[in-house]
Design a protein around this motif. Structure first.
Motif, PDB file in Angstrom:
ATOM      1  N   LEU A 177      33.054  38.679  37.544  1.00 57.63           N
ATOM      2  CA  LEU A 177      34.178  37.785  38.451  1.00 57.63           C
ATOM      3  C   LEU A 177      34.326  38.634  39.515  1.00 57.63           C
ATOM      4  O   LEU A 177      33.912  39.718  39.786  1.00 57.63           O
ATOM      5  CB  LEU A 177      35.338  37.590  37.718  1.00 57.63           C
ATOM      6  CG  LEU A 177      35.289  36.739  36.328  1.00 57.63           C
ATOM      7  CD1 LEU A 177      36.712  36.903  35.637  1.00 57.63           C
ATOM      8  CD2 LEU A 177      35.037  35.314  36.552  1.00 57.63           C
ATOM      9  N   ASP A 178      34.820  37.901  40.586  1.00 57.97           N
ATOM     10  CA  ASP A 178      34.952  38.618  41.934  1.00 57.97           C
ATOM     11  C   ASP A 178      35.995  39.692  41.810  1.00 57.97           C
ATOM     12  O   ASP A 178      36.200  40.563  42.655  1.00 57.97           O
ATOM     13  CB  ASP A 178      35.798  37.566  42.915  1.00 57.97           C
ATOM     14  CG  ASP A 178      34.736  36.362  43.288  1.00 57.97           C
ATOM     15  OD1 ASP A 178      33.540  36.429  42.901  1.00 57.97           O
ATOM     16  OD2 ASP A 178      35.349  35.279  44.181  1.00 57.97           O
ATOM     17  N   THR A 179      37.006  39.652  40.948  1.00 58.19           N
ATOM     18  CA  THR A 179      38.037  40.478  40.608  1.00 58.19           C
ATOM     19  C   THR A 179      37.708  41.661  39.606  1.00 58.19           C
ATOM     20  O   THR A 179      38.549  42.314  39.099  1.00 58.19           O
ATOM     21  CB  THR A 179      39.310  39.917  39.939  1.00 58.19           C
ATOM     22  OG1 THR A 179      38.920  39.173  38.909  1.00 58.19           O
ATOM     23  CG2 THR A 179      39.889  38.960  41.124  1.00 58.19           C
ATOM     24  N   ALA A 180      36.231  41.960  39.392  1.00 56.34           N
ATOM     25  CA  ALA A 180      35.984  42.763  38.555  1.00 56.34           C
ATOM     26  C   ALA A 180      36.407  44.410  38.655  1.00 56.34           C
ATOM     27  O   ALA A 180      36.345  44.616  40.055  1.00 56.34           O
ATOM     28  CB  ALA A 180      34.481  42.986  38.430  1.00 56.34           C
ATOM     29  N   GLY A 181      36.909  44.982  37.821  1.00 59.46           N
ATOM     30  CA  GLY A 181      37.467  46.247  38.078  1.00 59.46           C
ATOM     31  C   GLY A 181      39.067  46.241  38.531  1.00 59.46           C
ATOM     32  O   GLY A 181      39.695  47.493  38.448  1.00 59.46           O
TER      33      GLY A 181
END
Length: 247
Positions: A177-181
């Motif tokens: 996802l764009d929000t990985a991490g």
């Protein structure tokens, strides 16, 4: 939602706050002004909110700036929204960098005007070393589109033998996802008395506490943020279990 006095300010803040900034058009209409005027005032509200989030100890602030569905709006309004992004970055980037804010942008970048893509890349690069507050701007973003893009990348890695299908689980999918991490939002605020997610952070908000306020976005300020956080602090988060879990 009632506003707290200074003595009622929240004792602790969630790590990650997400906001659906809604009500610019209605705010402008109430004053007999065009929607673009409301969007301009909404930028001022964003400035106040970013400053307030830093003061209150929020580590991640994600705001819904421009959705994949916003392309359906009149061309003049879409152009004005892009102009406001240009203006916000031009006026505020140095200040944000000096105050320890790291700027990140999520959403589909393919098809954006070249100067907008350059503005985004420059803001991210210039603030990369900062860690006081992560300001995440969802721009040309839709939750369903994000999930679909993540699925395409995951399928490509499976086909390339980089990951086995039996190893796919929520954690491995989340890494695409764009929000990985990043941690999922603890608190999601929507302004202007609307009660829906509007395709925002659909995966990440699975266990997010939702707070809805009738405040129109251009009127949002530190007191409004404190009020939402105070409401959040009353909640018992169980994440599907039977016992409250500390945030």
């Amino acid at each position: 939602m009632a506003q707290p006095s200074a003595s009622q300010a929240p004792a602790s803040s969630p790590r990650h706050v997400a906001i659906i900034m809604d009500g610019n058009g209605r705010w402008a209409k109430q004053r007999g002004r065009p929607r673009t005027f409301g969007h301009a005032e909404g930028v001022e509200a964003l400035r106040r909110t970013v400053e307030a989030a830093g003061e209150l100890g929020v580590q991640y602030l994600t705001v819904f700036g421009f959705s994949t569905e916003n392309w359906r709006r009149p061309a003049e309004e879409v152009s004005a929204l892009f102009d406001l992004l240009r203006l916000y970055v031009a006026r505020d980037l140095d200040k944000l960098v000096n105050e320890g804010v790291r700027v990140r942008v999520i959403g589909e970048r393919k098809g954006l005007q070249p100067d907008i893509a350059e503005i985004i890349e420059n803001a991210e690069a210039k603030s990369r070393q900062n860690d006081k507050l992560n300001l995440i701007i969802a721009f040309n973003y839709g939750g369903q589109d994000e999930i679909a893009r993540a699925a395409r990348r995951l399928v490509a890695d499976v086909a390339a033998g980089k990951i086995r299908t039996e190893d796919i689980n929520p954690d491995t999918f989340g890494a695409y996802l764009d929000t990985a991490g990043w941690p999922p939002p603890d608190l999601l605020i929507r302004t202007s008395n609307e009660y829906r997610l509007s395709n925002f952070m659909l995966w990440q908000a699975a266990y997010t506490e939702l707070v809805f306020t009738d405040t129109l976005w251009p009127d949002f300020d530190k007191r409004a943020l404190e009020s939402a956080i105070a409401e959040y602090n009353k909640r018992e988060r169980r994440f599907g279990g039977t016992e409250p879990v500390a945030s």
